[in-house]
Write an enzyme that holds these catalytic residues in place. Structure first.
Site, PDB file in Angstrom:
ATOM      1  N   ASN A  62       0.828  -1.210   0.000  1.00 28.37           N
ATOM      2  CA  ASN A  62       0.000   0.000   0.000  1.00 28.37           C
ATOM      3  C   ASN A  62       0.859   1.256   0.000  1.00 28.37           C
ATOM      4  O   ASN A  62       1.900   1.322   0.650  1.00 28.37           O
ATOM      5  CB  ASN A  62      -1.030   0.004   1.136  1.00 28.37           C
ATOM      6  N   GLU A  64       0.398   5.187   0.578  1.00 24.46           N
ATOM      7  CA  GLU A  64      -0.516   6.220   1.089  1.00 24.46           C
ATOM      8  C   GLU A  64      -0.088   7.605   0.613  1.00 24.46           C
ATOM      9  O   GLU A  64       0.972   7.795   0.007  1.00 24.46           O
ATOM     10  CB  GLU A  64      -0.588   6.124   2.613  1.00 24.46           C
ATOM     11  N   CYS A  73      -4.221   0.722  -2.443  1.00 26.38           N
ATOM     12  CA  CYS A  73      -4.037  -0.527  -1.705  1.00 26.38           C
ATOM     13  C   CYS A  73      -2.977  -1.408  -2.362  1.00 26.38           C
ATOM     14  O   CYS A  73      -2.755  -1.341  -3.576  1.00 26.38           O
ATOM     15  CB  CYS A  73      -5.332  -1.326  -1.671  1.00 26.38           C
ATOM     16  N   GLU A  75      -3.079  -4.574  -3.053  1.00 22.30           N
ATOM     17  CA  GLU A  75      -3.569  -5.528  -4.052  1.00 22.30           C
ATOM     18  C   GLU A  75      -3.633  -4.886  -5.433  1.00 22.30           C
ATOM     19  O   GLU A  75      -3.302  -5.507  -6.446  1.00 22.30           O
ATOM     20  CB  GLU A  75      -4.970  -6.026  -3.676  1.00 22.30           C
ATOM     21  N   CYS A 112     -10.268  -4.964   0.294  1.00 16.87           N
ATOM     22  CA  CYS A 112     -11.388  -4.014   0.284  1.00 16.87           C
ATOM     23  C   CYS A 112     -12.227  -4.215  -0.982  1.00 16.87           C
ATOM     24  O   CYS A 112     -11.807  -4.900  -1.929  1.00 16.87           O
ATOM     25  CB  CYS A 112     -10.874  -2.578   0.377  1.00 16.87           C
ATOM     26  N   CYS A 115     -10.590  -3.308  -4.304  1.00 12.96           N
ATOM     27  CA  CYS A 115      -9.587  -4.286  -4.743  1.00 12.96           C
ATOM     28  C   CYS A 115     -10.252  -5.545  -5.272  1.00 12.96           C
ATOM     29  O   CYS A 115      -9.806  -6.126  -6.270  1.00 12.96           O
ATOM     30  CB  CYS A 115      -8.631  -4.615  -3.603  1.00 12.96           C
TER      31      CYS A 115
HETATM   32  N1  THU Z   1      -5.313  -1.435   2.482  1.00 10.26           N
HETATM   33  C1  THU Z   1      -4.782  -2.254   1.548  1.00 10.26           C
HETATM   34  O1  THU Z   1      -3.638  -2.091   1.116  1.00 10.26           O
HETATM   35  N2  THU Z   1      -5.547  -3.275   1.094  1.00 10.26           N
HETATM   36  C2  THU Z   1      -6.839  -3.485   1.462  1.00 10.26           C
HETATM   37  O2  THU Z   1      -7.498  -4.323   0.882  1.00 10.26           O
HETATM   38  C3  THU Z   1      -7.421  -2.724   2.561  1.00 10.26           C
HETATM   39  C4  THU Z   1      -6.638  -1.573   3.030  1.00 10.26           C
HETATM   40  C5  THU Z   1      -4.507  -0.305   2.935  1.00 10.26           C
HETATM   41  C6  THU Z   1      -5.032   1.021   2.470  1.00 10.26           C
HETATM   42  C7  THU Z   1      -4.468   1.947   3.510  1.00 10.26           C
HETATM   43  O3  THU Z   1      -3.149   2.331   3.112  1.00 10.26           O
HETATM   44  C8  THU Z   1      -4.385   1.105   4.754  1.00 10.26           C
HETATM   45  O4  THU Z   1      -4.484  -0.252   4.333  1.00 10.26           O
HETATM   46  C9  THU Z   1      -5.473   1.388   5.766  1.00 10.26           C
HETATM   47  O5  THU Z   1      -6.728   1.343   5.191  1.00 10.26           O
END
Ligand code: THU
Length: 163
Positions: A62, A64, A73, A75, A112, A115
């Site tokens: 991920n 940010e 994310c 994925e 999520c 994704c």
């Molecule tokens: N996140 C992911 O990388 N994958 C997911 O399927 C759910 C959330 C990340 C996004 C963000 O950087 C952090 O987790 C918190 O939501």
């Protein structure tokens, strides 16, 4: 009116050692990728590793952003990278691993909704299932045989009517 139960087979492994050698390797790659996540805002680090039919493994984590919605994310970083680097090569499986700087993630975190939708696009395109391996930092591993198992009634290009 009819009612229909919709369910799926979830495999639960108490320990990663119960997985095949390839699955263990894929999960390890996701764990390694997770450590390089850029997650200074959530402190929640996710790693993903995509196994392709040609044996290549493509990773993502991920990323940010101070403007929160601009982040992505793990994925999607991984599957988009796979699509960019190996266009048309079938995706077999994705391993996803999560950790937090604030607590011990001891259960698998499912991908999520965005994704799931992004992954299912590839599954629909290639017409073969993409299996999903999920693990926290410790604890059990969950395996789904297809992304469609965890995205019932998914949207697809067929609804757009011109394909
Ligand atoms: N996140 C992911 O990388 N994958 C997911 O399927 C759910 C959330 C990340 C996004 C963000 O950087 C952090 O987790 C918190 O939501």
């Amino acid at each position: 009116m009819k009612k229909k139960q919709v369910g799926f087979e979830l495999s639960i492994y108490d320990d990663a050692y119960e997985l095949s050698q390839m699955e263990q390797k894929l999960l390890k790659e996701a764990e390694l990728a997770r450590e390089n996540a850029y997650a200074p805002y959530s402190n929640f680090k996710v790693g993903a590793a995509v196994l392709l039919e040609n044996g290549e493994i493509v990773i993502g984590n991920n990323q940010e952003n101070s403007s929160y919605p601009s982040g992505l994310c793990a994925e999607r970083v991984a599957v988009f990278q796979a699509g960019a680097k190996f266009p048309g090569v079938t995706i077999k499986s994705i391993a996803i691993s999560a950790t937090s700087n604030n607590y011990v993630v001891d259960k698998p975190a499912g991908p999520c909704g965005n994704c799931r939708q992004s992954i299912i696009e590839y599954e629909q395109k290639q017409e073969s299932p993409i299996s999903i391996l999920l693990r926290g930092e410790v604890g059990p591993v969950f395996k789904c045989n297809s992304i469609s198992d965890i995205l019932p009634l998914a949207f697809s290009r067929s609804f757009l009517g011109d394909s």
